[in-house]
Structure formats: C-alpha cells, structure tokens
Design an enzyme around this catalytic site. Structure first.
Site, PDB file in Angstrom:
ATOM      1  N   HIS A 101      -2.545  -2.636  -4.355  1.00  7.75           N
ATOM      2  CA  HIS A 101      -1.536  -3.678  -3.088  1.00  7.75           C
ATOM      3  C   HIS A 101      -2.295  -4.683  -2.973  1.00  7.75           C
ATOM      4  O   HIS A 101      -3.518  -3.868  -2.215  1.00  7.75           O
ATOM      5  CB  HIS A 101      -0.523  -3.319  -2.667  1.00  7.75           C
ATOM      6  CG  HIS A 101       0.537  -2.196  -2.407  1.00  7.75           C
ATOM      7  ND1 HIS A 101       0.373  -0.597  -2.599  1.00  7.75           N
ATOM      8  CD2 HIS A 101       2.008  -2.246  -3.633  1.00  7.75           C
ATOM      9  CE1 HIS A 101       1.206  -0.544  -3.038  1.00  7.75           C
ATOM     10  NE2 HIS A 101       2.051  -0.943  -3.580  1.00  7.75           N
ATOM     11  N   ASP A 104      -3.138  -4.198   1.359  1.00  6.28           N
ATOM     12  CA  ASP A 104      -3.680  -2.584   1.561  1.00  6.28           C
ATOM     13  C   ASP A 104      -5.209  -2.818   1.144  1.00  6.28           C
ATOM     14  O   ASP A 104      -5.672  -2.185   2.765  1.00  6.28           O
ATOM     15  CB  ASP A 104      -3.245  -1.901   0.366  1.00  6.28           C
ATOM     16  CG  ASP A 104      -2.289  -1.081  -0.053  1.00  6.28           C
ATOM     17  OD1 ASP A 104      -1.343  -1.329   0.679  1.00  6.28           O
ATOM     18  OD2 ASP A 104      -2.461  -1.159  -0.997  1.00  6.28           O
ATOM     19  N   ASP A 309       8.288  10.673  -2.036  1.00  2.00           N
ATOM     20  CA  ASP A 309       6.894  10.297  -1.851  1.00  2.00           C
ATOM     21  C   ASP A 309       5.943  11.836  -1.359  1.00  2.00           C
ATOM     22  O   ASP A 309       4.776  11.823  -0.841  1.00  2.00           O
ATOM     23  CB  ASP A 309       6.021   9.688  -1.488  1.00  2.00           C
ATOM     24  CG  ASP A 309       6.406   8.021  -1.854  1.00  2.00           C
ATOM     25  OD1 ASP A 309       6.921   8.290  -3.180  1.00  2.00           O
ATOM     26  OD2 ASP A 309       6.257   7.435  -1.539  1.00  2.00           O
TER      27      ASP A 309
HETATM   28  C1  XLS Z   1       7.226   2.445  -3.784  1.00  2.00           C
HETATM   29  C2  XLS Z   1       6.087   2.585  -4.809  1.00  2.00           C
HETATM   30  C3  XLS Z   1       5.370   1.502  -5.772  1.00  2.00           C
HETATM   31  C4  XLS Z   1       4.039   1.430  -6.284  1.00  2.00           C
HETATM   32  C5  XLS Z   1       3.727   0.116  -6.261  1.00  2.00           C
HETATM   33  O1  XLS Z   1       8.373   3.641  -5.026  1.00  2.00           O
HETATM   34  O2  XLS Z   1       6.234   3.759  -5.980  1.00  2.00           O
HETATM   35  O3  XLS Z   1       4.583   2.578  -4.155  1.00  2.00           O
HETATM   36  O4  XLS Z   1       4.066   2.255  -6.210  1.00  2.00           O
HETATM   37  O5  XLS Z   1       4.253  -0.900  -5.803  1.00  2.00           O
HETATM   38 CA    CA Z   2       7.263   6.177  -4.524  1.00  2.00          CA
END
Ligand code: XLS
Ligand code: CA
Ligand code: CA
Length: 438
Positions: A101, A104, A309
């Site tokens: 991003h 980042d 995640d």
């Molecule tokens: C959030 C998303 C994000 C996207 C990119 O849940 O996965 O990380 O991949 O903005």
């Molecule tokens: Ca995610």
C-alpha cells in the site's frame, strides 16, 4: 527484528519431504518443472509489505510485540531499512514479487505534499533494490481506509474533498506501479460500504465509485499501465455492508459499468470464507468470466468469524485452489500474495521466515496434489459424464440455444422413464483423500 538474523538463517533451499531441518522447503522446489512449467512460475509467490515490514503485533488489547524499526530513528532511514529487510527476506526465501500500500513504504509527512515527496523518494529506493535483487512488483494499492478522513468512505465518501484526496493517492500509487513495472493495481474498498441506510445515499455512492474506477483506469492506460486493475472483494469487514461483497457482486458491478476489459478479481481466501463461500467457489466464479486475476493466500480460523490473516497451512484448501487456478490456465499478471501475518506471539525473524516457508510449502504441496488430481482424471471424467445429456438430443439443442419453451413443453410430456443419476459426492471426496495421502 534485525537484519543480521536473516544473514544467520541464510538461503532457504529445497530439501524434500523427508528432511526434518527447520529452515528448508519440504515441497517447494522452485526450478522443478511440473505440469509444463517451473514451480516458481506456476506459483509466483509475493510478500505482503504491510504484514511483513509494518505490522508490529498490536491488537485491540495489546501493545506491539515486534520491533520493525530495524534500529533506525529517522523516519526516512527507518523506511529504507524496512525496504532493505524486505528485499533480503525475499532473497533468502526465493520470493520474486512483493505487494504494498502507498502508506506501507514511506513515512507520513506533515501534509499530503510532504507525504507524496517521501513516497517518491521511497519509490526510487525500491526501484534500485528491485534492480539489485532482481525482484518485481506484483501489485500496489492505495490505503484509502485507515486514516480518520476515510472513516465514512473514500471513493464512496459523502464528502467530495475526501473523494479528491483518495483520487490523488490512487494517482500517485498508479504512477509508482508504472515506474516499478508492477503487473497489477488493486482496489480493496476498505471503507467503501455503509453502516446504515438512514444516513446513506447508496445510489450516489455506487455511482461515484464507478466514476472513480473509470478515472483510475483511464489515467493508468493513458500513462502506459498495461497490467490488470483488480478488485479485491470482501464482505462485512470493516463496514457492515461492503459494496464489493464477493466475486459475483464485484463482477456484476464491473459489468454494469463496462469495466470488465480492464479489471480482474484479486481473490483472498479468507474473504471468501467470510462471504460464506469456499475459496474454490470464488475462484471458479471469477474463472468462468475470465476474471481470475490474482490471489491473496491466507486462511481464517474456523472458530473465529473475522479476518485473521493466518499463513495458509490447510493443504486440502490449497489443493482445491490450485486445481481451480490450473484449470483456469494459471496466472498471467497475477500471483500468490501472502496477505498473512505471524501470530502476535510469533514475534521473531525466525518466526517470519518459518511462516513464509510453511505458506510456500502449503501452496507447493497444493500444486503437486492439484496436478495429481488432474492427471488422475477421475474428477474431470465424472463431471463430463454427468452432463452428457447435453451432448445429444434435446440437451444438445438446449446447449446450442436452438429450443423454444413450447418445444421443451412438448418434450417434457413425452418423457416416460426418468432417472436422475447419483451425484456420488462421497466417492469423489474419497478420490481427493486417496490422492492427498498417496
Ligand atoms: C484487508 C485486505 C487488504 C488488501 C489490500 O482485509 O485483505 O489487505 O489486500 O488493501
Ligand atoms: Ca485480509
Ligand atoms: Ca488482501
């Protein structure tokens, strides 16, 4: 976390499934040719900058558990150190791509102008590191969801000034993508949704969103971006009603606004499950419309209903995902981005490396098993035969769209014996097990 820790670990090599050392691949053999391509070209692994170099283990109850300042205090030096760590990490893992991003990669300035100036400096720095380490950008995206100004949306904000700021950030990030040779540009609509209709003009918001995507598409194409624009669907989180709920919803929106030719879908495994779908359902939905662009590989926790995640470990999941991806012809501009983070208590460089090793091995094993399923052929054969009634007679006429409703009516009346064949689900599941464990 320290640079030296990476040096100590050294290059991660493939050592095979019998090996018990910590720091090696058991299934990922990048140069091995399987199903017509090197494993590394099938899988096209990418590192996610935000989880790997930025997130420090903060959760809503606890402080940071990971130090990602890399011994630097000066903001710009800190971001340069992050970038160096990133490329060194990709180097030891043999990961060829990365994703980021805008926020980042560079420190925040006192205003938008200064933020963009830092960003430009860091983009140049990344360009030099890409060259030095021979690495590529898979995709970039603008974070138009974290800052307070985006609290009620970016491209769907009721406030037009916010809309312009979001657009400016997208412009800068598209510029960076072009400069860094990225093959994708992602839109994840973090705040593009709403909480209650009582304060929302949904029609206006969706219309503004379509305009936003068109402007970005036109700007990118006019400035030489040849890769894919990607929508990343996700339901419910963070807003209650996310506009890009799932793949089918996103494709429908793109189709309505005539954007199918320039966009594809970036499907995240964990977002699929949150939408009440399997990952493979989302992949197939995209593939049948030729909209499968890229994936974010991770998984959630079956006991938790939000986006956790985790690095992927479920080989059934990765096998069925790779099965869909191979059958769709594999990745072109896309790849497998690990949008995943180590658990808060897995807070060392070793944990980071081990997490990537597990994720890469999970997908490598998934690839091997998916190839085995295709070569075995029983699943394909079963499905083919199941629909055989559409290859002749009335079925063929239906497939070829030659029938009328009256003709179907007459035909239906003429049917004497009707036998619908078994779906054989348990048998087919047993084939998966047989392939998985042989
Ligand atoms: C959030 C998303 C994000 C996207 C990119 O849940 O996965 O990380 O991949 O903005
Ligand atoms: Ca995610
Ligand atoms: Ca993602």
């Amino acid at each position: 976390m320290k640079f030296d820790d990476l040096k100590r670990i050294g290059k991660i090599e493939y050592k095979g499934s019998k090996n018990k050392e910590k720091f090696c691949f058991k299934y990922y053999n990048p140069e091995e040719v399987i199903f017509g391509k090197k494993m590394k070209d099938h899988l096209k692994f990418a590192l996610s900058y935000w989880h790997t170099l930025v997130a420090e283990g903060i959760d809503m109850f606890g402080d940071a558990t990971m130090d990602k300042s890399f011994g630097q205090n000066d903001p710009l030096e800190k971001y340069k150190a992050k970038a160096e760590f990133c490329f060194k990490l990709m180097d030891i893992l043999g990961i060829d791509y990365y994703c980021f991003h805008d926020v980042d990669i560079a420190p925040k300035g006192k205003d938008l102008k200064e933020t963009f100036a830092f960003f430009d400096q860091m983009v140049d720095y990344l360009a030099s590191l890409q060259k030095k380490y021979n690495k590529k950008l898979l995709w970039a995206t603008a974070n138009n969801f974290s800052a307070k100004k985006f609290m009620v949306g970016a491209a769907t904000s009721p406030n037009a000034d916010v809309y312009t700021i979001a657009a400016a950030k997208v412009k800068k990030t598209i510029d960076a993508t072009i400069k860094l040779g990225g093959s994708g540009y992602v839109f994840w609509g973090g705040r593009e949704g709403y909480e209650t209709l009582l304060n929302t003009d949904m029609e206006k918001e969706l219309d503004n969103l379509a305009t936003f995507l068109k402007l970005a598409r036109d700007y990118g194409r006019e400035n030489g971006f040849k890769g894919d624009f990607l929508i990343e669907p996700k339901p419910m989180e963070p807003t209650k009603h996310q506009y890009d709920f799932d793949t089918a919803t996103a494709i429908g929106f793109l189709r309505k606004h005539n954007l199918l030719a320039d966009f594809k879908i970036n499907i995240e495994a964990n977002h699929a499950t949150l939408a009440g779908h399997t990952f493979e359902h989302e992949l197939r939905t995209a593939a049948i419309d030729n909209m499968l662009g890229s994936i974010d590989a991770n998984e959630g926790d079956v006991l938790l209903g939000w986006d956790t995640d985790h690095f992927p470990k479920d080989v059934y999941g990765s096998t069925l995902a790779m099965y869909e991806i191979l059958k769709a012809g594999g990745f072109k501009n896309g790849g497998i981005n690990f949008d995943a983070r180590t658990r808060r208590a897995s807070n060392t460089v070793e944990d980071l490396v081990l997490a990537y090793i597990m994720g890469m091995d999970t997908y490598a094993l998934g690839l091997r098993k998916a190839v085995a399923l295709i070569e075995d052929g029983r699943l394909d054969e079963f499905v083919k035969e199941r629909y055989d009634s559409y290859n002749h007679g009335i079925g063929k006429r239906i497939s070829e769209k030659e029938v009328t409703l009256e003709e179907l009516y007459e035909y239906a009346l003429s049917i004497e014996d009707l036998e619908v064949e078994s779906g054989r689900q348990e048998y087919l599941e047993s084939i998966i097990n047989q392939i998985m464990f042989s």
